[in-house]
Enzyme design. Structure first.
Site, PDB file in Angstrom:
ATOM      1  N   GLU A 119      -8.697  40.667 -59.196  1.00  0.00           N
ATOM      2  CA  GLU A 119      -8.701  39.812 -60.389  1.00  0.00           C
ATOM      3  C   GLU A 119      -8.961  40.663 -61.625  1.00  0.00           C
ATOM      4  OE1 GLU A 119      -8.388  35.462 -60.954  1.00  0.00           O
ATOM      5  OE2 GLU A 119      -8.187  36.822 -59.243  1.00  0.00           O
TER       6      GLU A 119
ATOM      7  N   CYS B 101      18.767   3.360 -67.120  1.00  0.00           N
ATOM      8  CA  CYS B 101      17.571   3.463 -67.956  1.00  0.00           C
ATOM      9  C   CYS B 101      17.521   4.865 -68.557  1.00  0.00           C
ATOM     10  CB  CYS B 101      16.315   3.216 -67.124  1.00  0.00           C
ATOM     11  SG  CYS B 101      14.775   3.521 -68.015  1.00  0.00           S
TER      12      CYS B 101
ATOM     13  N   CYS C 123      10.771  -2.923 -68.753  1.00  0.00           N
ATOM     14  CA  CYS C 123      10.699  -1.484 -68.997  1.00  0.00           C
ATOM     15  C   CYS C 123      10.627  -1.211 -70.492  1.00  0.00           C
ATOM     16  CB  CYS C 123      11.923  -0.800 -68.401  1.00  0.00           C
ATOM     17  SG  CYS C 123      12.040   0.954 -68.796  1.00  0.00           S
TER      18      CYS C 123
ATOM     19  N   CYS D  27      10.806   0.178 -63.044  1.00  0.00           N
ATOM     20  CA  CYS D  27      11.966  -0.284 -63.802  1.00  0.00           C
ATOM     21  C   CYS D  27      13.142  -0.448 -62.848  1.00  0.00           C
ATOM     22  CB  CYS D  27      12.299   0.722 -64.900  1.00  0.00           C
ATOM     23  SG  CYS D  27      13.905   0.470 -65.662  1.00  0.00           S
TER      24      CYS D  27
ATOM     25  N   CYS E 294      14.125   0.631 -71.529  1.00  0.00           N
ATOM     26  CA  CYS E 294      15.453   0.007 -71.498  1.00  0.00           C
ATOM     27  C   CYS E 294      15.430  -1.505 -71.491  1.00  0.00           C
ATOM     28  CB  CYS E 294      16.243   0.511 -70.293  1.00  0.00           C
ATOM     29  SG  CYS E 294      15.645  -0.115 -68.700  1.00  0.00           S
TER      30      CYS E 294
ATOM     31  N   ASP F  77     -13.040  34.092 -62.415  1.00  0.00           N
ATOM     32  CA  ASP F  77     -12.102  33.279 -63.193  1.00  0.00           C
ATOM     33  C   ASP F  77     -11.300  34.204 -64.096  1.00  0.00           C
ATOM     34  OD1 ASP F  77     -10.744  31.220 -64.327  1.00  0.00           O
ATOM     35  OD2 ASP F  77     -12.407  30.476 -65.550  1.00  0.00           O
TER      36      ASP F  77
ATOM     37  N   GLU G 281     -18.076  35.774 -51.429  1.00  0.00           N
ATOM     38  CA  GLU G 281     -17.998  36.567 -52.654  1.00  0.00           C
ATOM     39  C   GLU G 281     -17.793  35.650 -53.845  1.00  0.00           C
ATOM     40  OE1 GLU G 281     -13.377  37.841 -52.963  1.00  0.00           O
ATOM     41  OE2 GLU G 281     -14.372  38.439 -51.109  1.00  0.00           O
TER      42      GLU G 281
ATOM     43  N   ALA H  66     -12.094  22.888 -62.919  1.00  0.00           N
ATOM     44  CA  ALA H  66     -12.728  21.836 -62.126  1.00  0.00           C
ATOM     45  C   ALA H  66     -11.826  20.617 -62.014  1.00  0.00           C
ATOM     46  CB  ALA H  66     -14.068  21.443 -62.747  1.00  0.00           C
ATOM     47  N   GLU H  67     -11.233  20.248 -63.137  1.00  0.00           N
ATOM     48  CA  GLU H  67     -10.333  19.093 -63.107  1.00  0.00           C
ATOM     49  C   GLU H  67      -9.096  19.376 -62.270  1.00  0.00           C
ATOM     50  OE1 GLU H  67      -7.634  16.338 -66.052  1.00  0.00           O
ATOM     51  OE2 GLU H  67      -8.790  18.000 -66.864  1.00  0.00           O
TER      52      GLU H  67
ATOM     53  N   LYS I  33     -15.970  25.445 -54.763  1.00  0.00           N
ATOM     54  CA  LYS I  33     -15.985  25.349 -56.214  1.00  0.00           C
ATOM     55  C   LYS I  33     -17.279  24.718 -56.731  1.00  0.00           C
ATOM     56  CE  LYS I  33     -12.682  26.670 -57.940  1.00  0.00           C
ATOM     57  NZ  LYS I  33     -11.386  26.093 -58.221  1.00  0.00           N
TER      58      LYS I  33
ATOM     59  N   TYR J 128     -10.528  42.714 -54.114  1.00  0.00           N
ATOM     60  CA  TYR J 128     -11.118  41.916 -53.041  1.00  0.00           C
ATOM     61  C   TYR J 128     -10.149  41.605 -51.897  1.00  0.00           C
ATOM     62  CZ  TYR J 128      -8.935  38.230 -55.904  1.00  0.00           C
ATOM     63  OH  TYR J 128      -8.065  37.485 -56.650  1.00  0.00           O
TER      64      TYR J 128
ATOM     65  N   ASP K  77      -8.793  21.511 -59.852  1.00  0.00           N
ATOM     66  CA  ASP K  77      -9.162  21.541 -58.442  1.00  0.00           C
ATOM     67  C   ASP K  77      -9.285  20.134 -57.873  1.00  0.00           C
ATOM     68  OD1 ASP K  77      -9.241  24.285 -58.489  1.00  0.00           O
ATOM     69  OD2 ASP K  77     -11.395  24.382 -58.880  1.00  0.00           O
TER      70      ASP K  77
ATOM     71  N   LYS L 283     -16.113  33.860 -56.911  1.00  0.00           N
ATOM     72  CA  LYS L 283     -14.712  33.610 -57.273  1.00  0.00           C
ATOM     73  C   LYS L 283     -14.549  33.868 -58.773  1.00  0.00           C
ATOM     74  CE  LYS L 283     -10.946  30.279 -56.855  1.00  0.00           C
ATOM     75  NZ  LYS L 283     -10.474  30.442 -58.225  1.00  0.00           N
TER      76      LYS L 283
ATOM     77  N   ARG M  19       0.586  37.150 -59.965  1.00  0.00           N
ATOM     78  CA  ARG M  19       0.846  36.255 -58.840  1.00  0.00           C
ATOM     79  C   ARG M  19       2.173  35.514 -59.003  1.00  0.00           C
ATOM     80  NH1 ARG M  19      -2.672  33.491 -55.505  1.00  0.00           N
ATOM     81  NH2 ARG M  19      -4.436  33.709 -56.916  1.00  0.00           N
TER      82      ARG M  19
ATOM     83  N   SER N 135      -2.540  31.022 -52.471  1.00  0.00           N
ATOM     84  CA  SER N 135      -3.734  30.464 -53.087  1.00  0.00           C
ATOM     85  C   SER N 135      -4.704  30.052 -51.981  1.00  0.00           C
ATOM     86  CB  SER N 135      -3.349  29.266 -53.959  1.00  0.00           C
ATOM     87  OG  SER N 135      -4.452  28.810 -54.683  1.00  0.00           O
ATOM     88  N   LEU N 136      -5.840  29.472 -52.371  1.00  0.00           N
ATOM     89  CA  LEU N 136      -6.855  29.077 -51.410  1.00  0.00           C
ATOM     90  C   LEU N 136      -7.052  27.567 -51.415  1.00  0.00           C
ATOM     91  CD1 LEU N 136      -9.623  31.744 -52.131  1.00  0.00           C
ATOM     92  CD2 LEU N 136      -7.999  31.742 -50.246  1.00  0.00           C
TER      93      LEU N 136
END
Length: 822
Positions: free
Chosen positions: A190, A454, A424, A448, A427, A134, A130, A48-49, A330, A242, A51, A132, A153, A96-97
């Protein structure tokens, strides 16, 4: 409690500078997560993150198309194959999708497909839906009905050869015994592990005293990537088919028909796959599957929609890394609360100072989160984030887990504001927010000013240079770069190719001796951490010729030597130029062919760069290209109109044909007529030259990436570093794509203008790109062909003025391989 969106600002509120900075940061972090997920089976964040990272990235690109470049999230799938397995090149890329997250996203997908195909509004369109799964994507190759190959893949172009392993999985047929089976067929799907099987595997791991798998997906991936196929055979893996890759023939003309044939041939297929005829039907199935999710017995993270008609799929084609005819809807992300314990500032390869929130570890949906991005000092101030605050964290949203906001009522008395550094941390050089003339304001990111002096920037540039999508020098990772940099052996990319094997072994010996001393002193430390050798003894021996503990150094030197003739696009990407990612590098490599030709055109573009005043004019909201042309013509001609503008700016602007909004925006930006007139005169005197216009008009380049490229090669130390590198390596031209090898328009620059009647503009551009042409947005002397439909205006006139060949849509379609689509 703050509940604003995860990003520093909504995408609609970003200006070009803010967007480009965030776009680059997102791309770098996503590449890191791709490697963790696809190569190491050790993701740090949830799907989820991840995506949400891509969603934010793609939203920025949609608003600012010129940014469709860096680290090419939009053009990249997965990550390069992991070491240890033979690489296999996919006959048909495993793409990918794109993702959808809301009902509106799904409705827009259906509408977008309808528009692309030129179908009437409301026309029925069959689309499959369909679950998805995992798991781990796999491609199974059958020849004459026999399973002869299996590949992961990987990065979409190349995967890992796991043939022996897939042959050991019970649910995958070893042979297709069917009269209608094609001679060559790649079945894709999958590999996954059910919840029940996962529990059993972890119970066996625990009984054997071995580490437990974090989740079913990791368990499936780890089981498939076993060097011993017998281990894979003992693991309870399952498979759903699939899709397909290369096929000498297909058993049906629809997505659903092919899936049904797979089932007849003995492949497991998902029984929850249906065909819908509207967005409403897709959304109803999405909700139905969502309600069933907890009882399915295996992990899913959404629902995939695909246009059912395969002929329409071919017409729709692909954009960047994804098919236009499919999308993944998702399931939502998750949130939690924790304490912000500190804020660190990291320095990237372009000098950007990025604040990172250090969090009290908290579990969000099964993943432990301990840090989150804060983007820049403006976001810290806007959210009023203080050290000691209780913050809401979402495992979706930006770069790494995102701080959504603070909980004011839980703020402790000693919570302290964070003071962003103006020097910075690596440096000590000044860290400034540069003024960007294109946006007419300061950059949102502080940088910087130390440049390559640096150490943080130098290190990060080197790490980028050797990375998989750049020069791909296997065995020279982050820790190895750190060691060689600290030893003074590598300070620039060219130094890598000048490394002396004995000097590297001596450095490795010193590192191993230090580790041994630490162990003897009770400080601990893992053997071999950060080093090049494969083993580490308690008392390391000095390296001698052929010493076995230093054989990895010998292999590294061989790998380095094998990278002396990289493809030109990889070479350009490896330079780490700000805003110049894989897509831009590929576009430049295809257009100019050699580094010598590119540098020549770069120098010509530098000489013809537009002035600051023109950038400032372009940054004024509400003043489009037509209005700018009128203003520049007025300034170039001078006379009474320009004098009127000086004395009575509002009247002068209206007389020039500008609307009320444009007049108000210009007066707000420049203040008075004298200032505006002076700026217009300067802008008219420094308009872009032919080379600049050509390069900025290339698809996947654009003015932002071009300016970054020109800035890089205008800097004396950067130019010197590249010239030094070119004494060690010889970039080679790209090979023409297979689909474009025999195309009559391959390599040509094409502009479409006017109304197209047989296909939509989007379909025409996609077709040209697929056949190896470059689609530009404006006509210049480098344009090879203009396709003009009814209503063609200024572009047609410019083509006729420059003598560029112009053809009709019918002539264009007649020249396409195979003719026009029905």
């Amino acid at each position: 409690m703050a509940t604003r969106p995860a990003a520093a600002k909504p995408v609609e509120e970003l200006d070009l500078v803010e967007a480009s900075e965030e776009h680059a940061a997102l791309g770098a972090e996503i590449a890191r997560h791709d490697a963790l997920y696809y190569q190491q089976d050790a993701p740090e964040i949830s799907d989820a993150e991840y995506d949400a990272l891509r969603r934010r990235y793609e939203a920025i690109e949609a608003r600012f198309p010129s940014l469709r470049t860096p680290d090419s999230l939009s053009l990249k799938v997965g990550a390069a194959p992991a070491a240890g397995f033979r690489k296999v090149r996919h006959a048909v890329p495993m793409l990918s999708l794109a993702n959808a997250f809301t009902d509106a996203d799904v409705e827009e997908f259906v509408a977008r497909v309808t528009r692309f195909l030129g179908l009437p509004d409301g026309a029925p369109l069959e689309i499959t839906a369909e679950p998805k799964i995992d798991g781990l994507s796999i491609s199974l190759r059958y020849e004459n009905g026999v399973l002869v190959g299996g590949a992961t893949r990987g990065d979409g172009e190349e995967g890992e050869d796991v043939t022996a392993n897939v042959q050991a999985i019970a649910g995958i047929p070893r042979r297709i015994d069917a009269p209608d089976a094609p001679e060559v067929l790649e079945v894709r799907g999958e590999i996954y592990m059910s919840h029940e099987a996962f529990a059993a595997v972890n119970a066996a791991q625990q009984a054997a005293g071995k580490p437990l798998f974090a989740n079913p997906r990791n368990a499936a991936a780890g089981s498939l990537r076993q060097k011993d196929a017998a281990v894979t055979a003992r693991r309870p893996l399952a498979f759903f088919a699939y899709a397909w890759g290369e096929a000498s023939a297909l058993p049906a003309g629809t997505q659903m028909g092919v899936i049904e044939a797979f089932a007849r041939w003995g492949f497991p297929t998902n029984p929850l796959t249906i065909v819908a005829r509207s967005a409403a039907g897709l959304l109803a199935h999405y909700r139905r599957i969502g309600e069933m999710r907890a009882t399915l017995g295996y992990d899913i993270d959404g629902v995939v929609y695909k246009v059912n008609d395969i002929a329409l799929q071919r017409r729709l084609g692909f954009v960047a890394r994804s098919p236009r005819w499919a999308i993944a809807h998702k399931f939502p992300a998750e949130r939690a609360f924790t304490i912000l314990e500190d804020i660190d500032v990291q320095v990237g390869r372009t000098g950007a100072l990025t604040p990172v929130a250090r969090l009290k570890p908290v579990t969000v949906g099964g993943v432990v989160v301990s840090n989150a991005t804060l983007h820049n000092e403006e976001e810290i101030a806007r959210k009023d984030v203080r050290i000691g605050d209780t913050v809401e964290v979402q495992r979706a949203g930006d770069v790494i887990p995102q701080v959504l906001g603070v909980v004011p009522e839980k703020r402790p008395p000693d919570a302290r504001p964070f003071v962003f550094p103006v020097t910075c941390p690596a440096c000590g050089a000044h860290a400034v927010r540069e003024f960007n003339p294109r946006a007419g304001r300061e950059d949102v990111v502080r940088r910087c000013t130390g440049g390559l002096t640096c150490p943080a920037q130098a290190r990060e540039r080197l790490k980028h240079f050797v990375s998989r999508n750049a020069m791909d020098i296997e065995g020279l990772g982050e820790k190895q770069i750190d060691m060689l940099f600290d030893e003074g052996l590598v300070t620039s990319p060219a130094d890598i190719f000048r490394l002396d094997v004995e000097a590297v072994k001596a450095a490795e010996f010193r590192r191993r001796r230090e580790l041994a001393a630490k162990r003897a002193g009770g400080e601990g430390g893992a053997d071999g951490d950060g080093g090049l050798a494969e083993t580490a003894e308690a008392a390391p021996q000095r390296p001698g010729r052929g010493a076995p503990e230093y054989r990895s150094v010998d292999r590294l030197m061989e790998t380095i030597d094998s990278r002396r003739e990289p493809p030109l696009d990889r070479f350009l990407f490896a330079l780490g130029i700000r805003h110049v990612g894989e897509a831009t590098s590929r576009a430049l490599a295809r257009r100019y062919g050699t580094m010598e030709a590119l540098l020549k055109r770069v120098d010509e573009a530098i000489a013809g760069r537009p002035g600051v005043a023109l950038h400032r004019l372009e940054a004024v909201a509400g003043v489009g290209p037509t209005s700018r042309r009128k203003l520049l013509q007025l300034a170039a001609e001078g006379g009474l109109a320009l004098e009127t503008l000086r004395r009575a700016p509002a009247a002068g602007l209206k007389a020039a044909g500008l609307n009320r909004k444009a007049v108000e925006s210009l007066l707000a930006a420049f203040g008075d007529g004298e200032t505006l007139a002076a700026a217009l005169v300067e802008a008219a005197a420094h308009q872009p030259g032919e080379a600049w216009l050509e390069m900025a008009g290339l698809q996947d380049v654009g003015p932002v990436a071009l300016d970054a490229l020109l800035d890089f090669f205008s800097e004396e130390h950067s130019r010197a570093a590249v010239e030094d590198l070119l004494t060690q390596v010889r970039p080679r031209p790209l090979e023409a794509p297979a689909t474009a090898a025999e195309s009559p328009i391959a390599g040509k620059t094409i502009v479409f203008t006017g109304t197209l009647e047989r296909m939509t503009r989007s379909e025409a551009k996609a077709t040209a790109t697929r056949l190896g042409a470059r689609v530009a947005s404006s006509v210049s002397r480098s344009t090879d062909l203009v396709v003009a439909g009814p209503g063609a205006g200024s572009k047609l006139a410019e083509a006729q003025k420059l003598g560029v060949p112009v053809i009709s849509e019918e002539e264009w379609l007649a020249g396409l391989p195979g003719g026009a689509p029905d």
